[in-house]
Design a protein around this motif. Structure first.
Motif, PDB file in Angstrom:
ATOM      1  N   ALA A 100       0.816  -1.215   0.000  1.00  0.00           N
ATOM      2  CA  ALA A 100       0.000   0.000   0.000  1.00  0.00           C
ATOM      3  C   ALA A 100       0.850   1.267   0.000  1.00  0.00           C
ATOM      4  O   ALA A 100       0.383   2.339  -0.406  1.00  0.00           O
ATOM      5  N   GLN A 101       2.100   1.166   0.419  1.00  0.00           N
ATOM      6  CA  GLN A 101       2.979   2.338   0.469  1.00  0.00           C
ATOM      7  C   GLN A 101       3.693   2.600  -0.854  1.00  0.00           C
ATOM      8  O   GLN A 101       4.269   3.668  -1.060  1.00  0.00           O
ATOM      9  N   TYR A 102       3.682   1.623  -1.741  1.00  0.00           N
ATOM     10  CA  TYR A 102       4.446   1.744  -2.986  1.00  0.00           C
ATOM     11  C   TYR A 102       3.601   2.379  -4.083  1.00  0.00           C
ATOM     12  O   TYR A 102       2.441   2.003  -4.268  1.00  0.00           O
ATOM     13  N   PRO A 103       4.167   3.354  -4.827  1.00  0.00           N
ATOM     14  CA  PRO A 103       5.545   3.866  -4.741  1.00  0.00           C
ATOM     15  C   PRO A 103       5.689   5.155  -3.946  1.00  0.00           C
ATOM     16  O   PRO A 103       6.801   5.545  -3.619  1.00  0.00           O
ATOM     17  N   ALA A 104       4.557   5.834  -3.670  1.00  0.00           N
ATOM     18  CA  ALA A 104       4.623   7.201  -3.160  1.00  0.00           C
ATOM     19  C   ALA A 104       5.380   7.318  -1.839  1.00  0.00           C
ATOM     20  O   ALA A 104       6.124   8.279  -1.627  1.00  0.00           O
ATOM     21  N   ASN A 105       5.200   6.359  -0.937  1.00  0.00           N
ATOM     22  CA  ASN A 105       5.788   6.469   0.397  1.00  0.00           C
ATOM     23  C   ASN A 105       7.061   5.652   0.579  1.00  0.00           C
ATOM     24  O   ASN A 105       7.560   5.540   1.698  1.00  0.00           O
ATOM     25  N   VAL A 106       7.575   5.107  -0.494  1.00  0.00           N
ATOM     26  CA  VAL A 106       8.821   4.352  -0.442  1.00  0.00           C
ATOM     27  C   VAL A 106       9.971   5.269  -0.845  1.00  0.00           C
ATOM     28  O   VAL A 106       9.906   5.950  -1.876  1.00  0.00           O
ATOM     29  N   ALA A 107      11.023   5.308  -0.034  1.00  0.00           N
ATOM     30  CA  ALA A 107      12.151   6.215  -0.275  1.00  0.00           C
ATOM     31  C   ALA A 107      12.921   5.818  -1.530  1.00  0.00           C
ATOM     32  O   ALA A 107      13.073   4.639  -1.836  1.00  0.00           O
ATOM     33  N   GLN A 108      13.399   6.833  -2.236  1.00  0.00           N
ATOM     34  CA  GLN A 108      14.250   6.588  -3.401  1.00  0.00           C
ATOM     35  C   GLN A 108      15.643   6.196  -2.919  1.00  0.00           C
ATOM     36  O   GLN A 108      16.285   6.951  -2.191  1.00  0.00           O
ATOM     37  N   PRO A 109      16.134   5.007  -3.268  1.00  0.00           N
ATOM     38  CA  PRO A 109      17.454   4.587  -2.779  1.00  0.00           C
ATOM     39  C   PRO A 109      18.588   5.323  -3.486  1.00  0.00           C
ATOM     40  O   PRO A 109      18.423   5.827  -4.595  1.00  0.00           O
ATOM     41  N   LYS A 110      19.740   5.365  -2.833  1.00  0.00           N
ATOM     42  CA  LYS A 110      20.920   5.969  -3.450  1.00  0.00           C
ATOM     43  C   LYS A 110      21.448   5.095  -4.585  1.00  0.00           C
ATOM     44  O   LYS A 110      22.061   5.590  -5.526  1.00  0.00           O
ATOM     45  N   LYS A 111      21.208   3.792  -4.482  1.00  0.00           N
ATOM     46  CA  LYS A 111      21.649   2.847  -5.492  1.00  0.00           C
ATOM     47  C   LYS A 111      20.489   1.947  -5.873  1.00  0.00           C
ATOM     48  O   LYS A 111      19.734   1.512  -5.016  1.00  0.00           O
ATOM     49  N   GLY A 112      20.331   1.666  -7.163  1.00  0.00           N
ATOM     50  CA  GLY A 112      19.227   0.830  -7.606  1.00  0.00           C
ATOM     51  C   GLY A 112      17.936   1.610  -7.740  1.00  0.00           C
ATOM     52  O   GLY A 112      17.925   2.835  -7.858  1.00  0.00           O
ATOM     53  N   THR A 113      16.819   0.900  -7.685  1.00  0.00           N
ATOM     54  CA  THR A 113      15.504   1.524  -7.858  1.00  0.00           C
ATOM     55  C   THR A 113      14.578   1.128  -6.712  1.00  0.00           C
ATOM     56  O   THR A 113      14.840   0.173  -5.985  1.00  0.00           O
TER      57      THR A 113
END
Length: 211
Positions: A100-113
């Motif tokens: 339910a949190q994806y994608p809006a509430n999931v943090a953008q990682p420094k590496k990968g997606t």
């Protein structure tokens, strides 16, 4: 799982009636954040749980993280009973919250997606309770359907425009009574030719986890 035509699909017997779920090591993806490296251990292992906790902290924050941590504590408590399947309901609650949190509430990682880390995290949590890791391919979340259907109640039909739909009615008394994570995503070419329908692929694939 068999490939199916890219249209609405109804099925009651997708889940195998008797299937042995076995733990397995999960390979590390070099494109993932280092916090998403996979351990090799037995079900309900404390080290794997710490990996889960580290991964979810990298993805969520605030009340969304707090809820996830509460849900994960319930998974750990159920798993510690000595029966990995006793954790199934709690695991599905945990995965439902994350989905339910994806994608809006999931943090953008420094590496990968975001998607790579999310799918990798699913591998970790399923591995923890003794299930085989889903190992879903890239694009199965961004361009497919990924949803939990619980053992009883809840939403039992999901659809995505130009892809398809799936339906799981109430399970029969002889069926697999556990909750499951279902995935529907674009498959390979060549299994269906359509002239007048808009579609994302010539095939779609449907899988359930645990098997």
């Amino acid at each position: 799982m068999r490939t199916i035509r890219s249209a609405a699909l109804g099925f009651a017997g997708l889940v195998a009636l008797a299937c042995a779920d076995t733990s397995s090591s999960v390979p590390t993806d070099p494109e993932l954040d280092v916090r998403f490296a996979k351990p090799v251990a037995a079900a309900c292992d404390a080290g794997v749980s710490r990996t889960v906790e580290s991964e979810v902290k990298a993805m969520l924050s605030g009340t969304n993280l707090t809820t996830a941590q509460t849900n994960w504590n319930a998974v750990k408590s159920a798993c510690s009973s000595g029966n990995a399947d006793a954790a199934n309901s709690e695991l599905m609650t945990y995965v439902s919250h994350l989905r339910a949190q994806y994608p809006a509430n999931v943090a953008q990682p420094k590496k990968g997606t975001k998607e790579a880390n999310f799918l990798s995290h699913l591998n970790t949590v399923f591995f923890y309770v003794g299930y085989a890791a889903p190992g879903l391919p890239a694009g199965s979340l961004e361009n497919g359907i990924l949803a939990v259907i619980p053992a009883i109640g809840g939403i039992r039909e999901y659809q995505r425009e130009h892809l398809g739909a799936f339906l799981l009615p109430a399970q029969s008394s002889t069926g697999d009574q556990r909750g499951h994570l279902f995935a529907m995503f674009a498959g390979g070419p060549g299994c269906l030719s359509v002239d007048n329908l808009t579609q994302v692929a010539n095939c779609v694939e449907v899988k359930s986890f645990p098997d």
